[in-house]
Design a protein around this motif. Structure first.
Motif, short mmCIF file in Angstrom:
data_model
loop_
_atom_site.label_atom_id
_atom_site.label_comp_id
_atom_site.label_asym_id
_atom_site.label_seq_id
_atom_site.Cartn_x
_atom_site.Cartn_y
_atom_site.Cartn_z
N TRP A 1 -6.52 -152.24 27.53
CA TRP A 1 -6.91 -152.72 28.86
C TRP A 1 -6.36 -151.86 30.00
N LEU A 2 -5.49 -150.90 29.68
CA LEU A 2 -5.02 -149.96 30.71
C LEU A 2 -6.01 -148.80 30.91
N PHE A 3 -6.97 -148.67 30.01
CA PHE A 3 -7.98 -147.62 30.14
C PHE A 3 -8.98 -148.02 31.23
N ASN A 4 -9.36 -147.08 32.07
CA ASN A 4 -10.39 -147.41 33.05
C ASN A 4 -11.76 -147.40 32.36
N PHE A 5 -12.80 -147.65 33.12
CA PHE A 5 -14.10 -147.87 32.49
C PHE A 5 -14.60 -146.63 31.75
N GLU A 6 -14.52 -145.47 32.37
CA GLU A 6 -14.99 -144.24 31.72
C GLU A 6 -14.21 -143.97 30.44
N GLU A 7 -12.91 -144.20 30.48
CA GLU A 7 -12.08 -143.98 29.29
C GLU A 7 -12.40 -144.99 28.19
N THR A 8 -12.66 -146.24 28.58
CA THR A 8 -13.03 -147.27 27.61
C THR A 8 -14.34 -146.93 26.92
N VAL A 9 -15.33 -146.50 27.70
CA VAL A 9 -16.62 -146.10 27.13
C VAL A 9 -16.43 -144.95 26.15
N ASP A 10 -15.58 -143.99 26.53
CA ASP A 10 -15.33 -142.85 25.65
C ASP A 10 -14.73 -143.29 24.32
N VAL A 11 -13.85 -144.29 24.35
CA VAL A 11 -13.24 -144.79 23.12
C VAL A 11 -14.27 -145.51 22.26
N PHE A 12 -15.02 -146.44 22.85
CA PHE A 12 -15.97 -147.23 22.07
C PHE A 12 -17.09 -146.37 21.49
N PHE A 13 -17.44 -145.28 22.18
CA PHE A 13 -18.53 -144.43 21.69
C PHE A 13 -18.00 -143.18 20.98
N ARG A 14 -16.72 -143.20 20.65
CA ARG A 14 -16.09 -142.15 19.84
C ARG A 14 -16.30 -140.74 20.41
N GLY A 15 -16.07 -140.60 21.71
CA GLY A 15 -16.14 -139.28 22.34
C GLY A 15 -17.54 -138.79 22.64
N ARG A 16 -18.57 -139.62 22.36
CA ARG A 16 -19.95 -139.24 22.65
C ARG A 16 -20.41 -139.94 23.92
N PRO A 17 -21.43 -139.42 24.59
CA PRO A 17 -21.93 -140.10 25.80
C PRO A 17 -22.40 -141.51 25.46
N GLY A 18 -22.07 -142.45 26.33
CA GLY A 18 -22.47 -143.84 26.09
C GLY A 18 -23.94 -144.06 26.36
N LEU A 19 -24.55 -144.96 25.58
CA LEU A 19 -25.94 -145.33 25.82
C LEU A 19 -26.03 -146.19 27.07
N GLU A 20 -26.92 -145.83 27.96
CA GLU A 20 -26.96 -146.44 29.30
C GLU A 20 -27.04 -147.96 29.25
N GLU A 21 -27.91 -148.50 28.36
CA GLU A 21 -28.10 -149.94 28.35
C GLU A 21 -26.85 -150.67 27.83
N GLU A 22 -26.13 -150.06 26.89
CA GLU A 22 -24.90 -150.66 26.38
C GLU A 22 -23.77 -150.54 27.39
N VAL A 23 -23.70 -149.40 28.07
CA VAL A 23 -22.68 -149.21 29.11
C VAL A 23 -22.88 -150.22 30.23
N GLU A 24 -24.12 -150.51 30.56
CA GLU A 24 -24.39 -151.49 31.63
C GLU A 24 -23.89 -152.88 31.22
N ILE A 25 -24.07 -153.24 29.95
CA ILE A 25 -23.57 -154.53 29.47
C ILE A 25 -22.05 -154.59 29.62
N LEU A 26 -21.38 -153.53 29.19
CA LEU A 26 -19.92 -153.48 29.30
C LEU A 26 -19.46 -153.64 30.74
N SER A 27 -20.17 -152.98 31.66
CA SER A 27 -19.75 -153.03 33.07
C SER A 27 -19.81 -154.44 33.64
N HIS A 28 -20.64 -155.29 33.04
CA HIS A 28 -20.75 -156.68 33.51
C HIS A 28 -19.73 -157.60 32.85
N VAL A 29 -19.48 -157.39 31.56
CA VAL A 29 -18.65 -158.36 30.83
C VAL A 29 -17.16 -158.06 30.91
N ILE A 30 -16.77 -156.81 31.12
CA ILE A 30 -15.33 -156.50 31.18
C ILE A 30 -14.64 -157.24 32.33
#
Length: 600
Positions: A212-241
């Motif tokens: 939870w100390l990771f900011n949003f860009e860093e969190t996306v990078d972790v969940f997507f294993r260093g690959r660019p995040g899929l836009e629709e999934e990233v949007e979901i994360l931005s709402h629920v976090i």
């Protein structure tokens, strides 16, 4: 005259002067059977006598105007400064030329007394890191505050002693500034033995860096294993976090946060607010949204996102982020203290060993560390001075914007541009200057250039130093091991120096090599040793599944039922329910099928 002329006849006379350069005609004895103390070659310092000062220059080129060795020699020189008479008649060196020499003025080699006047600046604000290449009796002194507060960088090819030179400087800095904190990013796990008595060593095994100390860009990078995040999934994360953060805060009575109001809708928090939340809440919120969808084809992105989160959470290599992340609630103060030795307890330095981290998460980890270093300095108003040293800096702040991880480059760049205002200083170390962000290099006022043969790397450094010193870079390919040119605010004059020799126990060396029985190539290995290597190798990627499977079986056994007495899905649901965090609501099944906690 400020400095006594040499006993021998003048070395030569001035032929021409212009701006920061000049030309000197050399006397015959300078190149014909001259003694060592009068021998002239490139890199030698010259003293040009004027009526009010002694102008200092360095030979950058020698050429002959006639045939053979007996032809007339001329030398091209760069002018750096002058020695003038200070208080009490003591010679004092100053940069820049206020009184230029005239054509015909006498030229001599700069002797020991002149070198001491220029370089021997021992005092409370300086550290001695070696000795001058021109005279081993004179120390190589660095103005430590000028070097730190305006940042510094190290350049050099592999094998030239760069790591040892960094260790020499950091050991001297810690001696001179005991209240300074040092954080060293160590990609190859080689510095721990250099600072064993001065530093704590952090590895994936003992680091606690809550997700939870990771900011949003860093969190996306972790969940997507260093690959660019899929836009629709990233949007979901931005709402629920933000919702998960608000939910955790409400469950813990606000958690002691200083926000005036905790909004249950999550609008009081942003995706970047560094407050705790639970992954179980995050997954439940995503699952709840999926359950409200009427179109089953729209649920795919939700299920895929939950699968990503669960996969990362269960990977043992990410245990430093997820294991016990919420034990004790808000542990941010404890994490800051561990990372940056805010309470030093005799060890004011942290060595962060990166070699054991998953390769796909290293950039995010460095981003978090650099960002938190800057943010602590910002919000503490520079209460503690912190030096952030980044080895292999070109990996984290590449000049090519199309490669690397943007937030990591941003974190390093922010320290370079603004860190000095808040007591956060930057030290960069790299073997590929051409691949490092040129803007970040330009923020470093003190440069140490060791041997480099690559023309692109030399060109980058040439553009970063003053015109008066650029010609010295022609000597870079011929520098010896542990030798360097130092340029900039930290030194009185562009200096060719040789770093001190470290004690054997302080020389940086990869622990995996130094501690291995294979370090001695004459020793063989047995089958058992190879088996252990294979087991560790496989365990790095398969251990997480085995651990989870064993844990679930253990939970099932606690239910006191036989796997044959009920169906597998029911047992799995019961086991997962036992493992949910206290207070977590079970995931609700949606119209698309059973709870996503069971979906695999």
């Amino acid at each position: 005259m400020l400095l006594s002329p040499s006993a021998h006849t003048a070395l030569g006379i001035v032929l021409a002067v212009g701006g920061s350069k000049g030309k000197v005609q050399l006397a015959p004895q300078a190149h014909s059977g001259s003694p060592d103390d009068a021998h002239v070659t490139v890199g030698k310092f010259l003293a040009i006598r004027t009526a009010s000062s002694t102008v200092i220059g360095v030979i950058t080129e020698i050429e002959t105007g006639g045939q053979g060795a007996d032809g007339e020699l001329t030398a091209r020189i760069d002018l750096f400064g002058e020695i003038r008479r200070g208080d009490g008649g003591r010679p004092v060196f100053q940069r820049g030329i206020t009184n230029y020499p005239a054509v015909g003025d006498r030229v001599d080699l700069l002797g020991n007394d002149g070198l001491r006047a220029v370089y021997d600046t021992a005092g409370a604000d300086v550290i001695n890191i070696g000795h001058l290449q021109q005279d081993g009796t004179i120390g190589a002194y660095i103005k430590v505050n000028e070097m730190l507060r305006k940042h510094f960088a190290f350049f050099g090819s592999t094998g030239v002693g760069k790591s040892s030179a960094v260790a020499v400087i950091l050991r001297q800095v810690l001696e001179a500034k005991p209240n300074l904190r040092v954080f060293l990013v160590d990609p190859h796990n080689e510095y721990a033995r250099s600072f064993r008595e001065k530093a704590q060593v952090l590895t994936p095994k003992n680091l606690k860096l809550p997700f939870w100390l990771f900011n949003f860009e860093e969190t996306v990078d972790v969940f997507f294993r260093g690959r660019p995040g899929l836009e629709e999934e990233v949007e979901i994360l931005s709402h629920v976090i933000p919702l998960a953060k608000a939910q955790f805060s409400l469950a813990h009575g606000g958690g002691g946060h200083t926000l005036r109001k905790i909004d249950p809708t999550g609008t009081a928090y942003t995706v970047d607010t560094p407050v705790p939340y639970r992954l179980s809440d995050l997954v439940a919120l995503i699952d709840e949204r999926m359950g409200k969808l009427e179109n089953r084809s729209s649920t795919t992105k939700y299920g895929r996102l939950i699968s990503r989160i669960e996969t990362v959470r269960k990977d043992l290599r990410y245990a430093f982020m997820f294991d016990n992340a919420n034990v004790g609630g808000d542990t941010m103060a404890d994490v800051l203290n561990q990372l940056f030795r805010l309470v030093p307890e005799g060890k004011p330095m942290t060595v962060m060993q990166l070699a054991g981290f998953p390769a796909e998460v290293v950039d995010s980890v460095v981003s978090v560390l650099g960002r938190m270093a800057f943010e602590f300095g910002l919000w503490s108003d520079g209460a503690l001075e912190l030096l952030f040293v980044c080895e292999e800096a070109h990996r984290y702040a590449p000049g090519d914007k199309s490669i690397g991880f943007g937030p990591t480059r941003k974190a390093v760049s922010r320290i370079a541009k603004e860190g000095r205002k808040y007591g956060v200083f930057l030290g960069l170390v790299t073997q590929r200057a051409a691949e490092l962000d040129a803007t970040i290099i330009s923020q470093c006022s003190t440069l140490f250039a060791m041997r480099m043969a690559n023309e692109r790397d030399q060109q980058v450094i040439r553009s970063a130093v003053s015109d008066a010193a650029a010609s010295l870079l022609e000597f870079l390919p011929s520098l010896g091991t542990r030798e360097a040119f130092a340029f900039g605010e930290g030194v009185a004059l562009p200096t060719r120096l040789r770093f001190s020799q470290l004690a054997p126990e302080h020389i940086p060396r990869s622990e995996s090599v130094s501690s291995s029985a294979l370090a001695d190539s004459s020793m063989g290995v047995d089958a058992a040793f190879i088996e252990r290597v294979v087991e560790r190798w496989r365990g790095a990627t398969m251990g997480s599944k085995r651990k989870i499977g064993e844990s679930l079986l253990g939970d099932i056994e606690k239910l006191n039922v036989s796997p044959h007495e009920t169906d597998r899905a029911t047992l799995r649901e019961a086991a997962l329910a036992m493992r949910r965090e206290p207070g977590a609501e079970p995931a609700k099944p949606g119209p698309a099928g059973p709870s996503v906690a069971l979906r695999k």
